[in-house]
Write an enzyme that holds these catalytic residues in place. Sequence first.
Site, mmCIF file in Angstrom:
data_model
loop_
_atom_site.group_PDB
_atom_site.id
_atom_site.type_symbol
_atom_site.label_atom_id
_atom_site.label_comp_id
_atom_site.label_asym_id
_atom_site.label_seq_id
_atom_site.Cartn_x
_atom_site.Cartn_y
_atom_site.Cartn_z
ATOM 1 N N SER A 296 58.097 41.600 -15.128
ATOM 2 C CA SER A 296 58.321 41.369 -16.562
ATOM 3 C C SER A 296 58.596 39.892 -16.798
ATOM 4 C CB SER A 296 59.536 42.182 -17.024
ATOM 5 O OG SER A 296 59.899 41.795 -18.326
ATOM 6 N N TYR B 3 68.833 43.275 -17.140
ATOM 7 C CA TYR B 3 67.418 43.623 -16.900
ATOM 8 C C TYR B 3 66.659 42.416 -16.340
ATOM 9 C CZ TYR B 3 62.554 44.859 -18.147
ATOM 10 O OH TYR B 3 61.205 45.097 -18.133
ATOM 11 N N LYS C 131 64.885 41.928 -12.755
ATOM 12 C CA LYS C 131 63.426 41.744 -12.676
ATOM 13 C C LYS C 131 63.096 40.497 -11.849
ATOM 14 C CE LYS C 131 61.242 45.111 -14.504
ATOM 15 N NZ LYS C 131 60.369 45.918 -13.645
HETATM 16 N N1 LIG Z 1 56.848 48.055 -22.085
HETATM 17 C C1 LIG Z 1 56.901 46.733 -22.019
HETATM 18 O O1 LIG Z 1 56.734 46.013 -23.023
HETATM 19 C C2 LIG Z 1 57.150 46.056 -20.690
HETATM 20 C C3 LIG Z 1 57.144 44.642 -20.685
HETATM 21 C C4 LIG Z 1 57.334 43.992 -19.476
HETATM 22 C C5 LIG Z 1 57.512 44.728 -18.322
HETATM 23 N N2 LIG Z 1 57.512 46.094 -18.356
HETATM 24 C C6 LIG Z 1 57.715 46.799 -17.082
HETATM 25 O O2 LIG Z 1 56.765 47.853 -16.985
HETATM 26 C C7 LIG Z 1 57.348 48.957 -16.298
HETATM 27 C C8 LIG Z 1 57.234 50.205 -17.132
HETATM 28 O O3 LIG Z 1 57.899 49.975 -18.354
HETATM 29 P P1 LIG Z 1 57.786 51.013 -19.560
HETATM 30 O O4 LIG Z 1 57.846 50.224 -20.808
HETATM 31 O O5 LIG Z 1 56.664 51.930 -19.309
HETATM 32 O O6 LIG Z 1 59.181 51.777 -19.413
HETATM 33 P P2 LIG Z 1 59.594 53.214 -19.949
HETATM 34 O O7 LIG Z 1 58.677 53.686 -20.997
HETATM 35 O O8 LIG Z 1 61.050 53.110 -20.264
HETATM 36 O O9 LIG Z 1 59.401 54.140 -18.656
HETATM 37 C C9 LIG Z 1 60.211 53.905 -17.548
HETATM 38 C C10 LIG Z 1 59.818 54.870 -16.461
HETATM 39 O O10 LIG Z 1 60.683 54.597 -15.348
HETATM 40 C C11 LIG Z 1 61.273 55.820 -14.948
HETATM 41 N N3 LIG Z 1 62.596 55.620 -14.374
HETATM 42 C C12 LIG Z 1 63.652 54.974 -14.902
HETATM 43 N N4 LIG Z 1 64.702 55.071 -14.073
HETATM 44 C C13 LIG Z 1 64.286 55.800 -13.003
HETATM 45 C C14 LIG Z 1 64.906 56.241 -11.824
HETATM 46 N N5 LIG Z 1 66.193 55.956 -11.563
HETATM 47 N N6 LIG Z 1 64.178 56.966 -10.940
HETATM 48 C C15 LIG Z 1 62.885 57.266 -11.195
HETATM 49 N N7 LIG Z 1 62.233 56.877 -12.301
HETATM 50 C C16 LIG Z 1 62.937 56.154 -13.197
HETATM 51 C C17 LIG Z 1 61.387 56.645 -16.244
HETATM 52 O O11 LIG Z 1 61.568 57.998 -15.901
HETATM 53 P P3 LIG Z 1 62.453 58.985 -16.824
HETATM 54 O O12 LIG Z 1 61.506 59.611 -17.774
HETATM 55 O O13 LIG Z 1 63.000 59.964 -15.845
HETATM 56 O O14 LIG Z 1 63.499 58.161 -17.492
HETATM 57 C C18 LIG Z 1 60.024 56.330 -16.863
HETATM 58 O O15 LIG Z 1 59.021 57.120 -16.302
HETATM 59 C C19 LIG Z 1 58.793 48.565 -15.985
HETATM 60 O O16 LIG Z 1 58.863 48.106 -14.666
HETATM 61 C C20 LIG Z 1 59.075 47.453 -16.977
HETATM 62 O O17 LIG Z 1 60.048 46.559 -16.471
HETATM 63 C C21 LIG Z 1 57.336 46.770 -19.524
#
Ligand SMILES: NC(=O)c1ccc[n+]([C@@H]2O[C@H](COP(=O)([O-])OP(=O)(O)OC[C@H]3O[C@@H](n4cnc5c(N)ncnc54)[C@H](OP(=O)(O)O)[C@@H]3O)[C@@H](O)[C@H]2O)c1
Length: 243
Positions: A122, A141, A145
């Site tokens: 990120s 966070y 990261k």
């Molecule tokens: N969305 C963005 O704009 C963005 C931007 C930059 C980077 N990212 C990165 O992209 C990745 C995905 O982000 P996202 O936006 O898709 O996040 P999200 O919608 O919040 O989904 C997070 C996922 O991680 C799982 N998770 C969280 N804690 C966990 C644990 N302890 N054990 C197993 N699974 C766990 C959640 O499962 P549960 O359903 O069980 O909670 C969910 O499936 C992350 O690494 C994030 O840092 C996202």
Amino acid sequence: MSSYAIIGGSRGIGLELVRQLSGRKNVHVLQADVIDHHALKVAADKVSELTGGTLDVLIHSAARMDHTSLYRRLTDYADDNQLDADFTEAFRVNVLGIVHSINAFLPLLRKGGFKKILVMSSGAGDRELAWKARVATSAAYGTTKAAANMVMTKYAVLLESEGFTVFALSPGYVDTTDTAVDQPDEAGKAALDEMLENIRKVYPGYDPAPAPLSLAVKSILMAVQQADPSQNGQYLPAPRLTS
Ligand SMILES: NC(=O)c1ccc[n+]([C@@H]2O[C@H](COP(=O)([O-])OP(=O)(O)OC[C@H]3O[C@@H](n4cnc5c(N)ncnc54)[C@H](OP(=O)(O)O)[C@@H]3O)[C@@H](O)[C@H]2O)c1
């Protein structure tokens, strides 16, 4: 047919990765908390049974993204205990979680055809961006990261001689609201808008609108498919597709 393990496939980017890859049939859903290394090993054993002991690609997407914590600065905690608890939990999930999931699946990846590991990173973990755009929020966070990038680097060094491609990719700001479990409150929204505006000031070409999920994930999969050992150890921005 190549095999993929998506860690964090229940929501957001991970779920869309599963959806886009599932044109391939043979999707298996396994449950494990990334802070539970035993559960991850059990999951890896189940994958091993399904694939005959191999895995081609591991994508670690799981991260703790809850909005209460996400917009906090170092001075926004009620007290030191709350700060310690938030940082510790973020570290366990966002840093150690990556280590445990890679370690659990490594024996399978070593026998796989592609030997690719993507750690979802990120911009929040990018020190230069935080400084230039003056981003004080996402303290826990962003710190974890940044540490996740170092974990990726350590694995890249460790596995280089075995022909692995271990890399991190920042997906940019992606619209995951459809599967979000919480939404930012008014203060969170204001903090997010301020951060995006600050980034745009520093990088005038930056589009502060979130990328549509399907396009963002298409670009992530493109990067995974194109990755080769010359990109081992790299931190890549995702190419942003417009269609
Ligand atoms: N969305 C963005 O704009 C963005 C931007 C930059 C980077 N990212 C990165 O992209 C990745 C995905 O982000 P996202 O936006 O898709 O996040 P999200 O919608 O919040 O989904 C997070 C996922 O991680 C799982 N998770 C969280 N804690 C966990 C644990 N302890 N054990 C197993 N699974 C766990 C959640 O499962 P549960 O359903 O069980 O909670 C969910 O499936 C992350 O690494 C994030 O840092 C996202």
